[in-house]
Design a protein around this motif. Structure first.
Motif, PDB file in Angstrom:
ATOM      1  N   GLN A 143       0.822  -1.200   0.000  1.00  0.00           N
ATOM      2  CA  GLN A 143       0.000   0.000   0.000  1.00  0.00           C
ATOM      3  C   GLN A 143       0.866   1.264   0.000  1.00  0.00           C
ATOM      4  N   ALA A 144       0.531   2.212  -0.870  1.00  0.00           N
ATOM      5  CA  ALA A 144       1.189   3.520  -0.901  1.00  0.00           C
ATOM      6  C   ALA A 144       0.313   4.524  -0.150  1.00  0.00           C
ATOM      7  N   TYR A 145       0.932   5.618   0.309  1.00  0.00           N
ATOM      8  CA  TYR A 145       0.190   6.648   1.033  1.00  0.00           C
ATOM      9  C   TYR A 145       0.598   8.037   0.517  1.00  0.00           C
ATOM     10  N   LYS A 146      -0.386   8.933   0.639  1.00  0.00           N
ATOM     11  CA  LYS A 146      -0.146  10.319   0.195  1.00  0.00           C
ATOM     12  C   LYS A 146      -0.258  11.248   1.403  1.00  0.00           C
ATOM     13  N   TRP A 147       0.796  12.010   1.617  1.00  0.00           N
ATOM     14  CA  TRP A 147       0.829  13.050   2.669  1.00  0.00           C
ATOM     15  C   TRP A 147       0.748  14.393   1.962  1.00  0.00           C
ATOM     16  N   GLN A 148      -0.109  15.295   2.450  1.00  0.00           N
ATOM     17  CA  GLN A 148      -0.296  16.578   1.751  1.00  0.00           C
ATOM     18  C   GLN A 148      -0.435  17.696   2.776  1.00  0.00           C
ATOM     19  N   SER A 149       0.192  18.839   2.462  1.00  0.00           N
ATOM     20  CA  SER A 149       0.123  19.975   3.394  1.00  0.00           C
ATOM     21  C   SER A 149       0.304  21.286   2.646  1.00  0.00           C
ATOM     22  N   LYS A 150      -0.396  22.320   3.161  1.00  0.00           N
ATOM     23  CA  LYS A 150      -0.230  23.670   2.633  1.00  0.00           C
ATOM     24  C   LYS A 150       0.512  24.563   3.636  1.00  0.00           C
ATOM     25  N   GLY A 151       1.152  23.939   4.609  1.00  0.00           N
ATOM     26  CA  GLY A 151       1.939  24.724   5.552  1.00  0.00           C
ATOM     27  C   GLY A 151       1.476  24.525   6.972  1.00  0.00           C
ATOM     28  N   ALA A 152       1.556  25.592   7.739  1.00  0.00           N
ATOM     29  CA  ALA A 152       1.356  25.490   9.191  1.00  0.00           C
ATOM     30  C   ALA A 152      -0.060  25.096   9.584  1.00  0.00           C
ATOM     31  N   GLU A 153      -1.046  25.190   8.626  1.00  0.00           N
ATOM     32  CA  GLU A 153      -2.424  24.829   8.988  1.00  0.00           C
ATOM     33  C   GLU A 153      -2.534  23.357   9.363  1.00  0.00           C
ATOM     34  N   GLY A 154      -1.702  22.490   8.739  1.00  0.00           N
ATOM     35  CA  GLY A 154      -1.753  21.078   9.061  1.00  0.00           C
ATOM     36  C   GLY A 154      -1.514  20.215   7.833  1.00  0.00           C
ATOM     37  N   TYR A 155      -1.915  18.937   7.896  1.00  0.00           N
ATOM     38  CA  TYR A 155      -1.617  17.989   6.827  1.00  0.00           C
ATOM     39  C   TYR A 155      -2.674  16.899   6.808  1.00  0.00           C
ATOM     40  N   THR A 156      -2.709  16.155   5.696  1.00  0.00           N
ATOM     41  CA  THR A 156      -3.597  14.993   5.580  1.00  0.00           C
ATOM     42  C   THR A 156      -2.768  13.797   5.130  1.00  0.00           C
ATOM     43  N   ILE A 157      -3.216  12.591   5.493  1.00  0.00           N
ATOM     44  CA  ILE A 157      -2.593  11.350   5.020  1.00  0.00           C
ATOM     45  C   ILE A 157      -3.719  10.416   4.567  1.00  0.00           C
ATOM     46  N   GLU A 158      -3.567   9.871   3.357  1.00  0.00           N
ATOM     47  CA  GLU A 158      -4.574   8.946   2.849  1.00  0.00           C
ATOM     48  C   GLU A 158      -3.907   7.904   1.953  1.00  0.00           C
ATOM     49  N   PRO A 159      -4.539   6.728   1.789  1.00  0.00           N
ATOM     50  CA  PRO A 159      -3.984   5.717   0.894  1.00  0.00           C
ATOM     51  C   PRO A 159      -4.032   6.196  -0.558  1.00  0.00           C
ATOM     52  N   CYS A 160      -3.118   5.689  -1.379  1.00  0.00           N
ATOM     53  CA  CYS A 160      -3.102   6.038  -2.799  1.00  0.00           C
ATOM     54  C   CYS A 160      -2.405   4.923  -3.573  1.00  0.00           C
ATOM     55  N   GLU A 161      -2.285   5.119  -4.878  1.00  0.00           N
ATOM     56  CA  GLU A 161      -1.617   4.145  -5.726  1.00  0.00           C
ATOM     57  C   GLU A 161      -0.231   4.658  -6.114  1.00  0.00           C
ATOM     58  N   LYS A 162       0.746   3.743  -6.202  1.00  0.00           N
ATOM     59  CA  LYS A 162       2.093   4.114  -6.674  1.00  0.00           C
ATOM     60  C   LYS A 162       2.763   2.869  -7.234  1.00  0.00           C
ATOM     61  N   ASP A 163       3.347   3.011  -8.416  1.00  0.00           N
ATOM     62  CA  ASP A 163       4.125   1.916  -9.003  1.00  0.00           C
ATOM     63  C   ASP A 163       5.525   1.917  -8.405  1.00  0.00           C
ATOM     64  N   GLY A 164       5.938   0.809  -7.872  1.00  0.00           N
ATOM     65  CA  GLY A 164       7.300   0.699  -7.357  1.00  0.00           C
ATOM     66  C   GLY A 164       7.475   1.361  -6.011  1.00  0.00           C
ATOM     67  N   TYR A 165       8.565   1.003  -5.368  1.00  0.00           N
ATOM     68  CA  TYR A 165       8.885   1.546  -4.054  1.00  0.00           C
ATOM     69  C   TYR A 165       9.584   2.899  -4.194  1.00  0.00           C
ATOM     70  N   GLY A 166       9.537   3.657  -3.110  1.00  0.00           N
ATOM     71  CA  GLY A 166      10.227   4.938  -3.092  1.00  0.00           C
ATOM     72  C   GLY A 166       9.299   6.085  -2.754  1.00  0.00           C
ATOM     73  N   THR A 167       9.754   7.295  -3.016  1.00  0.00           N
ATOM     74  CA  THR A 167       9.012   8.498  -2.610  1.00  0.00           C
ATOM     75  C   THR A 167       9.038   9.545  -3.723  1.00  0.00           C
ATOM     76  N   ASP A 168       7.882  10.146  -3.969  1.00  0.00           N
ATOM     77  CA  ASP A 168       7.773  11.301  -4.869  1.00  0.00           C
ATOM     78  C   ASP A 168       7.381  12.507  -4.028  1.00  0.00           C
ATOM     79  N   ILE A 169       8.152  13.577  -4.125  1.00  0.00           N
ATOM     80  CA  ILE A 169       7.815  14.830  -3.437  1.00  0.00           C
ATOM     81  C   ILE A 169       7.447  15.848  -4.511  1.00  0.00           C
ATOM     82  N   ILE A 170       6.183  16.287  -4.492  1.00  0.00           N
ATOM     83  CA  ILE A 170       5.663  17.175  -5.539  1.00  0.00           C
ATOM     84  C   ILE A 170       5.420  18.548  -4.929  1.00  0.00           C
TER      85      ILE A 170
END
Length: 625
Positions: A143-170
């Motif tokens: 299972q892959a997961y997506k972490w998302q944040s717009k700054g000091a307000e906070g962040y969210t984490i939810e499951p997502c799809e990803k091919d292969g292991y590793g990390t993408d920072i967008i």
């Protein structure tokens, strides 16, 4: 989806991270690449103990993808990835260090070491991004997961799809403002330059699809743009190679590539230390002085790396001021880094490295002087002044380090000589190391004060730079031999000379008293000279301040009015003195006239201005009528 809040201390740290810690926004890319390298390192560590994992370095890389249309910049890695819990722990609490915790559990092996702390450097991306998305899939997880944040307000984490292991920072880049250009971080040429500057020696390939312009197939003049994947970093730093693998040309090419200078260095120094502190260094001693070397704009310092990642372009603490001309870099595994890689703790390791580097430079310069005199003299003509300043600065604290590197022009050798060479030639009975100061060699050779010392057969060192005498005053002596100016009141000669001079002074005391009174405080005394042979008059000085020092100090912009204690010495065996005695007995006004002329003559010989040019020219006219 509910937004999770950062802890209160994390909010404050995030605000500080964005607005205070980093002085240059471009640093964010270095931080993200370093974290990506850490993630790949972690797989290497696990492969050492997990037989189900194999580590083939060719399968691991970092990829940079700019997207101008959507204004996003993505940094991807094929590293170990993060689980949901690790995303929460590492990114939900700022400065929670996943890398540091991992590092503490695993000893460094085969030169693979973790660079830094993921949680801290990661947040530097908020300097350029309104929103950050992290998509990660951990090794061994389905299972892959997506972490998302717009700054000091906070962040969210939810499951997502990803091919292969590793990390993408967008990164969703901020809009441009009048003061800030964020579009630059979408330009291929800018990204290539930043990788080269900060991350050239990351051990894994940093790749990017680069636009190339080339001829269309079958055409002679029609071009097309194509994308091709390129590796932007060189990966293997020259300083980690064995010295026997490298040639002089390799070192010179590195000198040019790093823009250390446009000249050809006199010497390179390759240091590998694996002791109390581990570091590699490549240092260069330039031949030519930079055009801005003696300006406030010049910055001394060596490039400082931590495991191949550039930390500081100029680390001034690695070099003493007197060796500030040295160029090069230091890469250490042991330096303590606090909050960011840009803020270096001035710890024991740094001081130890600096001390070792100082001693190494000193030894290499001494060897160059011994083994290649011509090259050393070329270097000394550019940077000898800086070595002398090092002797003078901080009340002579570094004189022992530098005294054997100093050179001065010799009256006998007619070339630059060291203090050791001078002392080794001193004849029996010579008490002092004699020197003369002046604006040029030619000027010093004509100085009346040098006559007696030269007549005794003693060598004289010529001081032609304003720093020379100040440095020697701080040095005080060399191999138990004191320095003595040829203009000093006491040259240390035999008693017979002194007795003869004292007798002449006693015989002519009334004349000398008259002359001193006529000069009205311009000189401390008027005396018979035992140093003059062919010249009628000269100045000598009593006290620590010489006439050359008076010139230098009074030329400074702080309004000083320093005066040397000048003594007017008269050659009692010269025809001029006989004329002086005659007018003293018969014409006191003319004796005053002669006194003023001799005084101004002595000033001219010393290169001092005539205090009253009109009175001086009138005195000359009086002699002509």
């Amino acid at each position: 989806m509910a937004v999770k809040e950062f802890k209160a201390e994390s909010k404050r740290l995030l605000d500080m991270m964005i607005h205070s810690i980093y002085t240059q926004k471009e640093i964010f890319l270095r931080e993200l690449i370093s974290n990506a390298s850490d993630a790949i390192d972690k797989i290497y560590y696990k492969a050492l103990t997990d037989e189900n994992l194999t580590f083939d370095k060719d399968n691991y890389y970092i990829k940079i993808t700019p997207d101008k249309e959507n204004r996003t910049l993505t940094v991807s890695d094929t590293g170990i990835g993060m689980t949901e819990e690790e995303l929460e722990n590492n990114l939900g609490t700022i400065a929670q260090s996943g890398s540091l915790a991992f590092k503490n559990e695993n000893e460094s092996k085969d030169g693979y070491d973790l660079i830094g702390q993921f949680g801290v450097g990661f947040y530097s991306a908020f300097m350029v991004a309104d929103e950050i998305t992290v998509i990660s899939k951990a090794v061994g997880s389905s299972q892959a997961y997506k972490w998302q944040s717009k700054g000091a307000e906070g962040y969210t984490i939810e499951p997502c799809e990803k091919d292969g292991y590793g990390t993408d920072i967008i990164l969703k880049l901020k809009e441009n403002t009048e003061d800030e250009d964020y579009d630059q971080f979408l330009e291929e040429y800018r990204l290539k330059a930043l990788v080269k500057k900060y991350s050239d020696f990351i051990r894994y390939p940093i790749k990017m699809d680069v636009t190339e312009r080339r001829l269309k197939e079958g055409s002679d003049n029609e071009y097309e743009e194509v994308k091709e994947e390129q590796t932007l970093n060189s990966m293997v730093p020259i300083w980690r190679k064995n010295k026997n693998e490298l040639t002089d040309e390799d070192y010179e090419n590195f000198y040019m590539e790093k823009h250390y200078g446009f000249d050809k260095p006199v010497k390179h120094i390759h240091i590998k230390v694996d002791g109390a502190v581990r570091y590699n260094a490549i240092l260069y001693i330039p031949e030519k002085i930079p055009f801005d070397y003696y300006t406030p704009e010049y910055e001394k310092g060596l490039e400082l790396y931590s495991n191949g990642v550039l930390i500081m372009e100029k680390c001034p603490d690695l070099l003493p001021d007197y060796f500030s001309f040295v160029k090069g870099m230091v890469d250490s595994e042991d330096l303590s880094l606090n909050i960011s890689r840009e803020m270096l703790q001035h710890d024991r390791q740094l001081k130890l490295i600096a001390k070792n580097i100082k001693n190494k430079i000193k030894r290499e310069l001494a060897n160059l002087l011994k083994e290649n005199r011509e090259q050393y003299e070329a270097f000394y003509k550019s940077f000898g002044r800086q070595l002398k300043f090092g002797v003078y600065n901080e009340f002579g604290a570094h004189k022992e380090d530098l005294q054997d590197l100093l050179m001065f022009y010799s009256s006998k050798e007619k070339k630059l000589v060291t203090l050791d060479e001078y002392v080794s030639r001193m004849p029996d009975g010579q008490k002092y190391i004699y020197y003369a100061t002046g604006e040029s060699i030619n000027r010093i050779e004509k100085m009346p004060q040098t006559e007696l010392v030269a007549d005794k057969g003693y060598e004289i060192l010529y001081f032609t730079e304003d720093i020379d005498e100040f440095a020697i005053k701080m040095l005080m002596n060399y191999k138990e031999k004191e320095f003595r100016s040829v203009s000093s009141g006491d040259l240390g000669f035999e008693e017979e000379d002194k007795k003869e001079t004292e007798a002449e002074e006693k015989e002519n005391k009334d004349l000398f008293d008259f002359m001193k009174k006529a000069l009205n405080g311009k000189v401390k005394d008027v005396r018979a000279s035992h140093r003059l042979k062919s010249h009628p008059v000269c100045f000598t000085t009593d006290g620590e301040v010489s006439i050359e020092m008076e010139k230098v100090l009074n030329a400074m912009p702080n309004g000083q009015n320093i005066k040397a204690d000048k003594v007017l010495e008269i050659n009692v065996h010269h025809d001029v003195f006989r004329a002086l005695k005659e007018v003293f007995e018969n014409d006191k006004d003319k004796c005053t006239l002669y006194t003023n002329l001799l005084y101004n003559q002595a000033r001219l010989i010393e290169g001092l201005d005539i205090e009253d040019p009109v009175a001086f020219t009138n005195d000359i006219c009086k002699l002509m009528v």
